[in-house]
Design a protein around this motif. Structure first.
Motif, PDB file in Angstrom:
ATOM      1  N   GLN A  57      65.758  20.870   3.327  1.00 52.19           N
ATOM      2  CA  GLN A  57      65.908  22.226   3.881  1.00 52.19           C
ATOM      3  C   GLN A  57      66.944  22.300   4.999  1.00 52.19           C
ATOM      4  O   GLN A  57      66.661  22.750   6.108  1.00 52.19           O
ATOM      5  N   GLY A  58      68.157  21.827   4.719  1.00 52.16           N
ATOM      6  CA  GLY A  58      69.219  21.842   5.720  1.00 52.16           C
ATOM      7  C   GLY A  58      69.857  23.211   5.892  1.00 52.16           C
ATOM      8  O   GLY A  58      69.566  24.159   5.150  1.00 52.16           O
ATOM      9  N   SER A  59      70.745  23.301   6.873  1.00 55.68           N
ATOM     10  CA  SER A  59      71.447  24.557   7.165  1.00 55.68           C
ATOM     11  C   SER A  59      72.646  24.732   6.235  1.00 55.68           C
ATOM     12  O   SER A  59      73.094  23.785   5.588  1.00 55.68           O
ATOM     13  N   ALA A  60      73.162  25.949   6.197  1.00 53.01           N
ATOM     14  CA  ALA A  60      74.343  26.244   5.383  1.00 53.01           C
ATOM     15  C   ALA A  60      75.579  25.603   6.001  1.00 53.01           C
ATOM     16  O   ALA A  60      75.691  25.482   7.217  1.00 53.01           O
ATOM     17  N   SER A  66      73.449  28.766   1.601  1.00 53.97           N
ATOM     18  CA  SER A  66      72.232  28.039   1.953  1.00 53.97           C
ATOM     19  C   SER A  66      71.556  27.511   0.690  1.00 53.97           C
ATOM     20  O   SER A  66      71.970  27.819  -0.434  1.00 53.97           O
ATOM     21  N   VAL A 113      77.566  19.458   9.820  1.00 55.32           N
ATOM     22  CA  VAL A 113      76.816  20.290   8.882  1.00 55.32           C
ATOM     23  C   VAL A 113      77.682  20.491   7.641  1.00 55.32           C
ATOM     24  O   VAL A 113      78.744  21.100   7.702  1.00 55.32           O
TER      25      VAL A 113
END
Length: 258
Positions: A57-60, A66, A113
């Motif tokens: 469930q990582g960030s965009a 996403s 990211v």
């Protein structure tokens, strides 16, 4: 996907692939893998990589997409797209968005990211090449390895102390991830991997540009923190470096906790 029989069968096939690669690597420390790139874009490997990325469930990333966006667009669609690009050797990693995370003891830690697509490909790469190097890692090493961690390391240390080991040595490497030499790392990787296409893709993961406050920077040293494959990269220099004798410390107390 993760609850259906197809996904479970795919996971078992991936585990069998990893087992085969591990055993081949374990049997001979001189063996090099000349044909391994094609394993990355196997459907089962890509689906397993996506399952792991989705679970985190990582960030965009910089593209703004996403995990939920990928699900809405169709998971099979993205898997097919990545497979086609990888098979044609056209996949290019996107720039990462750099975020500075405060450390508990002061200072910041740079985290990159990445896009969801890049995370899937990086995870697929890790799934394939990690078993090869796992065969070389020391039994006393617990950091950043499958089914190992600080809990297992602490239990082993406790057992050693019960057996009259009198001390534990703690060593910390300052800015370790961000100071690893690309040239030396690639030489270590080539000890086991001789597939030119795989080596080219690995090199690309090290040199992907970073975007911070609108400015683009190209890395010349270090591995990206938060990348699924960077923990594996970080273990290679520690695995293949010459052993260092620690005088006055029992052999069982010499545990690699890095």
């Amino acid at each position: 996907m993760s609850d259906c029989p197809k996904a479970m069968n795919g996971t078992l096939k991936v585990q069998q692939l990893q087992r085969t690669l591990y055993l081949k690597s374990k049997q001979c420390k001189e063996v090099r893998f000349y044909s391994i790139y094609d394993k990355i874009y196997l459907k089962d490997v890509l689906w397993e990589a996506w399952r792991q990325v989705k679970a985190n469930q990582g960030s965009a990333g910089i593209d703004g997409k996403s995990i939920s966006d990928i699900i809405d667009q169709g998971e099979a669609k993205i898997i097919n797209k990545l497979q086609q690009q990888l098979r044609a050797k056209l996949y290019k990693f996107t720039s990462s968005r750099l975020v500075e995370i405060p450390k508990a003891k002061g200072g910041t830690r740079p985290l990159e990211v990445m896009t969801v697509e890049d995370l899937i490909v990086l995870t697929a790469m890790k799934i394939v090449i990690e078993p090869i190097f796992e065969a070389d890692f020391h039994e006393c090493s617990y950091g950043y390895r499958p089914k190992r961690g600080t809990k297992q390391a602490s239990l082993v240390i406790r057992e050693d102390l019960y057996q009259q080991a009198w001390g534990v040595v703690e060593i910390d490497f300052q800015s370790y991830f961000t100071s690893i030499s690309h040239e030396k790392l690639l030489k270590l990787i080539s000890k086991r991997i001789a597939d030119g296409s795989m080596l080219k893709l690995i090199k690309q993961t090290l040199t992907t540009s970073i975007v911070k406050q609108g400015k683009i920077t190209c890395k010349k040293v270090g591995v990206p923190q938060r990348s699924p494959i960077s923990p594996l990269y970080s273990n290679l220099p520690k695995c293949y470096r010459p052993s260092v004798a620690l005088k006055g410390v029992s052999r069982k107390a010499k545990r690699n906790l890095a």
